[in-house]
Design an enzyme around this catalytic site. Structure first.
Site, PDB file in Angstrom:
ATOM      1  N   GLY A 186     -36.212  35.938  65.609  1.00 28.12           N
ATOM      2  CA  GLY A 186     -37.337  36.527  66.325  1.00 28.12           C
ATOM      3  C   GLY A 186     -37.029  36.544  67.808  1.00 28.12           C
ATOM      4  N   GLU A 240     -41.492  31.654  69.520  1.00 27.59           N
ATOM      5  CA  GLU A 240     -41.532  32.924  70.266  1.00 27.59           C
ATOM      6  C   GLU A 240     -42.831  33.047  71.073  1.00 27.59           C
ATOM      7  OE1 GLU A 240     -38.811  34.253  70.511  1.00 27.59           O
ATOM      8  OE2 GLU A 240     -37.836  33.456  68.712  1.00 27.59           O
TER       9      GLU A 240
HETATM   10  N1  ARG Z   1     -35.070  33.184  68.898  1.00 26.08           N
HETATM   11  C1  ARG Z   1     -34.579  32.104  68.114  1.00 26.08           C
HETATM   12  C2  ARG Z   1     -33.554  32.662  67.128  1.00 26.08           C
HETATM   13  O1  ARG Z   1     -33.639  33.817  66.790  1.00 26.08           O
HETATM   14  C3  ARG Z   1     -35.708  31.438  67.379  1.00 26.08           C
HETATM   15  C4  ARG Z   1     -35.318  30.120  66.813  1.00 26.08           C
HETATM   16  C5  ARG Z   1     -36.527  29.441  66.257  1.00 26.08           C
HETATM   17  N2  ARG Z   1     -36.158  28.259  65.560  1.00 26.08           N
HETATM   18  C6  ARG Z   1     -36.686  27.890  64.389  1.00 26.08           C
HETATM   19  N3  ARG Z   1     -36.367  26.745  63.846  1.00 26.08           N
HETATM   20  N4  ARG Z   1     -37.509  28.661  63.756  1.00 26.08           N
HETATM   21  O2  ARG Z   1     -32.656  31.967  66.685  1.00 26.08           O
HETATM   22 ZN    ZN Z   2     -35.999  31.070  72.089  1.00 24.45          ZN
END
Ligand code: ARG
Ligand code: ZN
Ligand code: CA
Length: 531
Positions: A186, A240
């Site tokens: 995201g 996000e």
């Molecule tokens: N923008 C990050 C990605 O795409 C979001 C990571 C979020 N981490 C999570 N454990 N959901 O990697």
């Molecule tokens: Zn981030």
């Protein structure tokens, strides 16, 4: 391409996955930014915000819930029907809103709860809009067939958003595509990098991969959520939305020398994937890394902290940036149908239920004839044009209350039932059932109706009048006990309205009067004083 790069490449650098960050570093793009005029502007914006946030910290009042109206655009593959992969179900979507509220609200009994001394309830809530930009009822979910949904290309950011955007200064737009290029789960834009961007109003918002949107925890028997195994608890959206509210990564996208502009998040270095104990919690820059922080890169399962400093920074951003302040203005919250959502448990003349605790009220001739029960669905995001079935499933003998009725809720959030409890004290049980309530899909609501008995004057000298406003109760036993519990009077009366107690000759004292009938027991205190 260059116009685009000034802002967007920086955003890649700061927000996107390791692939992008590393590419940017390797080809020296960040150096290029520094030479670019927009970089200078960005530094100014950032400084102004940081100054504001510092002063904000000192002045902000506590205990005020900020609500953010949300619209979710499901940009599904045209070939996928409702409930198939990218075209995720309403339940999966709602499960994500629920997680946002649990995480930002540090809700006890959920994954979002923590006992870290700096872990805070941000007092920021999310509401799926129940009014669209024109004021019409909506579910807050917008489904759009989109051929570019799979392996979505970042170059299509603006074009994709052009297909469905709602005003970005009135709604937090969340676009859900099937998958994003380069393994990105995201992404979102920091308001500070958006502030001076002429493209801002076209791209502001959050983009999510459908496979990471929603929570496995909320999937009921027979439901089929389209969800990853590792990123299965809706924490990508929490992360996000943190960016959307101006939070940076805890490692500041660098090493020990770069802070995230938040005092109570420990310095750390580089990205961290997984969850302790495997790999173990790193000791970095003189600190144990706070891998539970939503702004780290850990797995969904180990996140549970927004710190006080992050809370302050997010709430400051919601005031500082006009395009965020407009989102949470009371006028906008009302216009988007979010005024009634979430939070508060009771009002003066109404009862708001999300579970089945009992409620004591008084009935009698002076009681409001009609009693309102209001419930929120268990997602606490409000009902949206749904049918809620109200039944009375148990009531005191003789009350004769009859109803079993379907009420269609408006877009306003609450399901409301007005009931006339007449003058029959005792225990009433009402049941509300709706398909958006979770298992069990009903809420039982108990009302303990007490006799509205009064005594006057109180304190009294010799005589006191007990007004028994219960024409339907007869006979009634009255018992008077003193402070030591000794019964000093005990009799039965057929009186329908008033009983005069003559207590001349009894010592001055507090006495307890108990009114006993087949349906109820009520108590009240009287005070005998000889002037
Ligand atoms: N923008 C990050 C990605 O795409 C979001 C990571 C979020 N981490 C999570 N454990 N959901 O990697
Ligand atoms: Zn981030
Ligand atoms: Ca820090």
């Amino acid at each position: 391409m260059l116009r685009f790069s000034g802002i967007l490449l920086f955003v890649f650098f700061s927000l996107f996955s390791k692939t992008f960050a590393q590419q940017n570093r390797l080809c020296g793009q960040d150096e290029l930014h520094r030479l670019h005029p927009e970089w200078q502007q960005l530094q100014k914006e950032r400084k102004a915000f940081n100054e504001f946030a510092t002063q904000f910290q000192a002045t902000e009042q506590t205990a005020n819930i900020i609500k953010i109206p949300v619209v979710v655009h499901i940009m599904h593959l045209p070939s996928e029907a409702y409930g198939v992969q990218s075209n995720i179900t309403d339940e999966q979507i709602r499960s994500q809103i629920e997680v946002l509220n649990e995480d930002f609200g540090k809700v006890f009994g959920t994954r979002g709860y923590n006992v870290n001394p700096v872990g805070e309830n941000t007092e920021i809530e999310f509401c799926l809009a129940t009014r669209d930009p024109s004021g019409n009822p909506t579910t807050g979910i917008n489904r759009v067939p989109y051929a570019g949904s799979s392996n979505f290309q970042l170059s299509q950011d603006r074009n994709m958003k052009d297909l469905s955007r709602w005003p970005v200064n009135r709604y937090l737009n969340i676009w859900v595509v099937k998958s994003i290029q380069s393994g990105i789960l995201g992404y979102a834009y920091l308001p500070e990098v958006m502030a001076s961007d002429p493209e801002r109003s076209f791209v502001d918002g959050v983009v999510m991969g459908a496979f990471y949107f929603g929570s496995r925890d909320k999937q009921l028997l027979g439901q089929n959520f389209y969800l990853s195994n590792t990123f299965a608890y809706g924490r990508t959206a929490t992360h996000e939305v943190g960016h959307f509210l101006n939070l940076k990564h805890t490692w500041g996208d660098g090493g020990c020398e770069i802070d995230d502009d938040v005092d109570d998040t420990p310095l750390c270095s580089g990205q961290y994937f997984g969850c302790p104990p495997s790999p173990s919690r790193p000791f970095q820059c003189g600190f144990n890394r706070m891998v539970e922080n939503y702004m780290d890169y850990s797995d969904d399962a180990c996140f549970n902290i927004f710190t006080l400093g992050q809370k302050t920074r997010m709430r400051a951003a919601l005031q500082f940036y006009p395009f965020r302040a407009s989102l949470v203005s009371l006028a906008n919250v009302a216009a988007t149908g979010c005024a009634d959502s979430g939070g508060s448990i009771s009002f003066a003349d109404t009862i708001v239920k999300i579970s089945g605790d009992s409620q004591v009220i008084r009935v009698g001739r002076n009681t409001e004839e009609v009693f309102r029960i209001r419930i929120l669905n268990q997602l606490r995001v409000g009902f949206n044009n749904e049918e809620v079935r109200w039944q009375v499933i148990s009531q005191p003998f003789g009350a004769g209350l009859v109803f079993d009725t379907l009420v269609r809720t408006s877009g306003g959030g609450f399901a409301t039932m007005n009931v006339g409890l007449a003058n029959f004290p005792g225990r009433y049980v009402f049941r509300a059932s709706a398909n958006t309530l979770r298992t069990p899909n009903f809420v039982d609501f108990r009302i303990e109706a007490m006799a509205a008995t009064n005594a006057y004057p109180n304190p009294f000298k010799d005589e006191i009048v007990l007004a028994i406003e219960l024409p339907n109760i007869n006979p009634v036993q009255l018992r008077v006990t003193d402070l030591q519990g000794k019964v000093v009077m005990d009799f039965t009366t057929e009186a329908k309205e008033a009983v005069v107690l003559n207590m001349a000759g009894y010592p001055d004292n507090f006495y307890l009067v108990t009114v006993i009938s087949p349906q109820l027991i009520d108590y009240f205190k009287i005070i005998k004083i000889t002037p």
